[in-house]
Design an enzyme around this catalytic site. Sequence first.
Site, mmCIF file in Angstrom:
data_model
loop_
_atom_site.group_PDB
_atom_site.id
_atom_site.type_symbol
_atom_site.label_atom_id
_atom_site.label_comp_id
_atom_site.label_asym_id
_atom_site.label_seq_id
_atom_site.Cartn_x
_atom_site.Cartn_y
_atom_site.Cartn_z
ATOM 1 N N ALA A 8 4.693 -1.201 -6.640
ATOM 2 C CA ALA A 8 4.752 -2.476 -7.361
ATOM 3 C C ALA A 8 3.601 -3.358 -6.909
ATOM 4 C CB ALA A 8 6.091 -3.154 -7.093
ATOM 5 N N GLY A 52 6.993 2.015 -5.467
ATOM 6 C CA GLY A 52 7.315 2.241 -6.874
ATOM 7 C C GLY A 52 6.570 3.428 -7.470
ATOM 8 N N GLU A 75 8.666 6.292 -6.560
ATOM 9 C CA GLU A 75 9.882 6.191 -7.384
ATOM 10 C C GLU A 75 9.607 6.598 -8.841
ATOM 11 O OE1 GLU A 75 10.325 2.163 -5.934
ATOM 12 O OE2 GLU A 75 12.375 2.615 -5.313
ATOM 13 N N GLU A 122 8.165 0.176 1.552
ATOM 14 C CA GLU A 122 8.660 -1.178 1.269
ATOM 15 C C GLU A 122 9.131 -1.903 2.523
ATOM 16 O OE1 GLU A 122 9.334 1.523 -0.539
ATOM 17 O OE2 GLU A 122 9.402 1.025 -2.680
HETATM 18 C C1 HXC Z 1 -1.232 -4.955 -5.212
HETATM 19 C C2 HXC Z 1 -2.621 -3.502 -4.150
HETATM 20 C C3 HXC Z 1 -1.566 -2.601 -3.928
HETATM 21 C C4 HXC Z 1 -0.275 -2.973 -4.412
HETATM 22 C C5 HXC Z 1 -3.341 -1.758 -3.089
HETATM 23 N N1 HXC Z 1 -3.708 -2.941 -3.607
HETATM 24 N N2 HXC Z 1 -2.047 -1.535 -3.265
HETATM 25 N N3 HXC Z 1 -2.454 -4.659 -4.779
HETATM 26 N N4 HXC Z 1 -0.165 -4.159 -5.049
HETATM 27 N N5 HXC Z 1 0.799 -2.191 -4.296
HETATM 28 C C6 HXC Z 1 -5.019 -3.548 -3.619
HETATM 29 C C7 HXC Z 1 -5.507 -3.946 -2.224
HETATM 30 O O1 HXC Z 1 -4.965 -5.189 -1.861
HETATM 31 C C8 HXC Z 1 -6.988 -4.002 -2.440
HETATM 32 O O2 HXC Z 1 -7.308 -5.205 -3.126
HETATM 33 C C9 HXC Z 1 -7.237 -2.843 -3.410
HETATM 34 O O3 HXC Z 1 -5.993 -2.601 -4.058
HETATM 35 C C10 HXC Z 1 -7.660 -1.575 -2.687
HETATM 36 O O4 HXC Z 1 -6.691 -1.279 -1.693
HETATM 37 P P1 HXC Z 1 -7.068 -0.880 -0.181
HETATM 38 O O5 HXC Z 1 -5.878 -1.129 0.665
HETATM 39 O O6 HXC Z 1 -8.335 -1.574 0.205
HETATM 40 O O7 HXC Z 1 -7.362 0.684 -0.344
HETATM 41 P P2 HXC Z 1 -7.134 1.844 0.715
HETATM 42 O O8 HXC Z 1 -7.625 1.435 2.077
HETATM 43 O O9 HXC Z 1 -7.732 3.042 0.082
HETATM 44 O O10 HXC Z 1 -5.564 2.034 0.848
HETATM 45 C C11 HXC Z 1 -4.788 2.483 -0.255
HETATM 46 C C12 HXC Z 1 -3.283 2.272 0.012
HETATM 47 C C13 HXC Z 1 -3.036 0.826 0.437
HETATM 48 C C14 HXC Z 1 -2.832 3.231 1.133
HETATM 49 C C15 HXC Z 1 -2.579 2.656 -1.289
HETATM 50 O O11 HXC Z 1 -3.666 -0.046 -0.501
HETATM 51 C C16 HXC Z 1 -1.576 0.467 0.518
HETATM 52 O O12 HXC Z 1 -0.919 0.736 1.500
HETATM 53 N N6 HXC Z 1 -1.072 -0.205 -0.558
HETATM 54 C C17 HXC Z 1 0.274 -0.757 -0.573
HETATM 55 C C18 HXC Z 1 1.321 0.321 -0.707
HETATM 56 C C19 HXC Z 1 2.716 -0.270 -0.710
HETATM 57 O O13 HXC Z 1 3.138 -0.975 0.231
HETATM 58 N N7 HXC Z 1 3.478 -0.025 -1.786
HETATM 59 C C20 HXC Z 1 4.823 -0.501 -1.936
HETATM 60 C C21 HXC Z 1 4.827 -1.752 -2.779
HETATM 61 S S1 HXC Z 1 6.465 -2.424 -2.963
HETATM 62 P P3 HXC Z 1 -8.591 -6.084 -2.774
HETATM 63 O O14 HXC Z 1 -8.425 -7.297 -3.620
HETATM 64 O O15 HXC Z 1 -8.560 -6.322 -1.307
HETATM 65 O O16 HXC Z 1 -9.737 -5.194 -3.187
HETATM 66 C C22 HXC Z 1 7.179 -1.535 -4.167
HETATM 67 C C23 HXC Z 1 8.575 -1.942 -4.532
HETATM 68 C C24 HXC Z 1 9.060 -1.260 -5.796
HETATM 69 O O17 HXC Z 1 6.614 -0.637 -4.702
HETATM 70 C C25 HXC Z 1 10.390 -1.792 -6.275
HETATM 71 C C26 HXC Z 1 10.300 -3.059 -7.080
HETATM 72 C C27 HXC Z 1 11.581 -3.351 -7.838
#
Ligand code: HXC
Length: 259
Positions: A64, A109, A112, A132
């Site tokens: 998400a 997500g 998921e 998460e």
């Molecule tokens: C918004 C995101 C994002 C996300 C990455 N970005 N994931 N933005 N939402 N889920 C953005 C970063 O902030 C960054 O923006 C750009 O994308 C590139 O990401 P990096 O982190 O610089 O890339 P990298 O080092 O290659 O790492 C990739 C990654 C990491 C491992 C995927 O980005 C990461 O851990 N992302 C979050 C994963 C996560 O926690 N997902 C769960 C979300 S909660 P900028 O602006 O800095 O370039 C969820 C809940 C679902 O999913 C249920 C809801 C009802």
Amino acid sequence: MGEFTSITTDDAGVATLRLDRAPMNALNSQVWTELGEAARTLTAADDVAAVVIWGGPKIFAAGADIKQMQGMDFQEFFSHGGGLQESFQALARLPKVTIAAINGYALGGGCELALTADFRFAADNAKLGQPEILLGVIPGAGGTQRLSRLVGVSKAKEMVYGGGTYDAQQCLDMGLVDQVHPADEVYDRAVEAARRYAGGPYALRMAKKAIDEGAEMDLDSALRLETTLFTACFATEDRRIGMDSFVQDGPGKAVFTRR
Ligand code: HXC
């Protein structure tokens, strides 16, 4: 089809539902809505018998959109947050065979979304996880439910409590993914498999319904559902084709019509 999703269908009846929101395919509310619409479109499309869900060659989906969620309060999420789960449930209920082809990360997500599919084919560079908890929340789009039903309660707890990422081989070992392929082949392998299913009989729909809906019932009710769906197969053209073909030509030669 939408701003961040597209559907392309080939002659064999395989549709690809492609996610395309650079750079990480983060699932904002627009994407959730489009995925729900895609599920309805694919359900209704008579020329589609199997679906490959794909995020493109670099990443499946990073979950998400955290930047969108960051500013949301309880009321906002309570009113709108269920949309993602509803869209995923519509994908999970698609009455056609679905395969997620996973390149790169499938996190939160994103993992998921992959769990809504019947099968997961992962690239050897794929990494899956439910991070998460590291954000102070829990999986909210099936990760506490579909995941534990697939890999078992203990493994799901390890993944959800720890928030770690798991490589393709680890995911294969725990049954979270079904096949691992070289990164540049995984999409093609998924399409190939989807084509084989697309040539299958209408009864595939009955099988999916019986297994998925039966898994949510007590055994007695599930067996009654199985009997009903088995009997329903006798209303299909493919049942007659399958049995006639066996009697005339032996096993495995039937050419089905998906009717
Ligand atoms: C918004 C995101 C994002 C996300 C990455 N970005 N994931 N933005 N939402 N889920 C953005 C970063 O902030 C960054 O923006 C750009 O994308 C590139 O990401 P990096 O982190 O610089 O890339 P990298 O080092 O290659 O790492 C990739 C990654 C990491 C491992 C995927 O980005 C990461 O851990 N992302 C979050 C994963 C996560 O926690 N997902 C769960 C979300 S909660 P900028 O602006 O800095 O370039 C969820 C809940 C679902 O999913 C249920 C809801 C009802």
